[in-house]
Design a protein around this motif. Structure first.
Motif, PDB file in Angstrom:
ATOM      1  N   THR A   7       0.818  -1.208   0.000  1.00 45.48           N
ATOM      2  CA  THR A   7       0.000   0.000   0.000  1.00 45.48           C
ATOM      3  C   THR A   7       0.859   1.269   0.000  1.00 45.48           C
ATOM      4  OG1 THR A   7      -0.201  -0.069   2.413  1.00 45.48           O
ATOM      5  CG2 THR A   7      -1.980  -1.076   1.124  1.00 45.48           C
ATOM      6  N   GLY A   8       2.173   1.113   0.017  1.00 39.14           N
ATOM      7  CA  GLY A   8       3.071   2.265  -0.033  1.00 39.14           C
ATOM      8  C   GLY A   8       3.202   2.805  -1.448  1.00 39.14           C
ATOM      9  N   ASN A   9       3.932   3.890  -1.605  1.00 43.83           N
ATOM     10  CA  ASN A   9       4.073   4.528  -2.919  1.00 43.83           C
ATOM     11  C   ASN A   9       4.687   3.602  -3.955  1.00 43.83           C
ATOM     12  OD1 ASN A   9       2.998   6.992  -2.106  1.00 43.83           O
ATOM     13  ND2 ASN A   9       4.969   7.687  -1.333  1.00 43.83           N
ATOM     14  N   ILE A  10       5.766   2.932  -3.620  1.00 41.67           N
ATOM     15  CA  ILE A  10       6.431   2.047  -4.571  1.00 41.67           C
ATOM     16  C   ILE A  10       5.677   0.732  -4.706  1.00 41.67           C
ATOM     17  CG2 ILE A  10       8.539   0.729  -5.022  1.00 41.67           C
ATOM     18  CD1 ILE A  10      10.047   3.085  -3.673  1.00 41.67           C
ATOM     19  N   ARG A  12       2.531   0.015  -4.276  1.00 45.84           N
ATOM     20  CA  ARG A  12       1.271   0.167  -5.016  1.00 45.84           C
ATOM     21  C   ARG A  12       1.527   0.134  -6.527  1.00 45.84           C
ATOM     22  NH1 ARG A  12      -1.696   4.060  -2.067  1.00 45.84           N
ATOM     23  NH2 ARG A  12       0.272   5.141  -2.133  1.00 45.84           N
ATOM     24  N   ALA A  13       2.532   0.871  -6.971  1.00 48.07           N
ATOM     25  CA  ALA A  13       2.859   0.902  -8.404  1.00 48.07           C
ATOM     26  C   ALA A  13       3.401  -0.454  -8.868  1.00 48.07           C
ATOM     27  CB  ALA A  13       3.875   2.004  -8.684  1.00 48.07           C
TER      28      ALA A  13
END
Length: 50
Positions: A7-10, A12-13
């Protein structure tokens, strides 16, 4: 493939990218639901054991 911190920025991507490439992805995060995973490209949700 297992992605921790999904669920973090990296994370998630990364989950979206891998699922979009057809990989079977298990998304691991402290606060995650199956609905979150469907929105992220179809990964399977998992929470770490306590």
């Amino acid at each position: 493939m297992v992605v921790t911190g999904a669920t973090g920025n990296i994370g998630r991507a990364l989950v979206r990218l891998l699922a979009g490439m057809g990989e079977q992805v298990t998304a691991v995060a402290r606060h995650i639901t199956e609905a979150d995973c469907r929105r992220r490209g179809g990964a399977r949700a998992s929470r770490p054991a306590r």
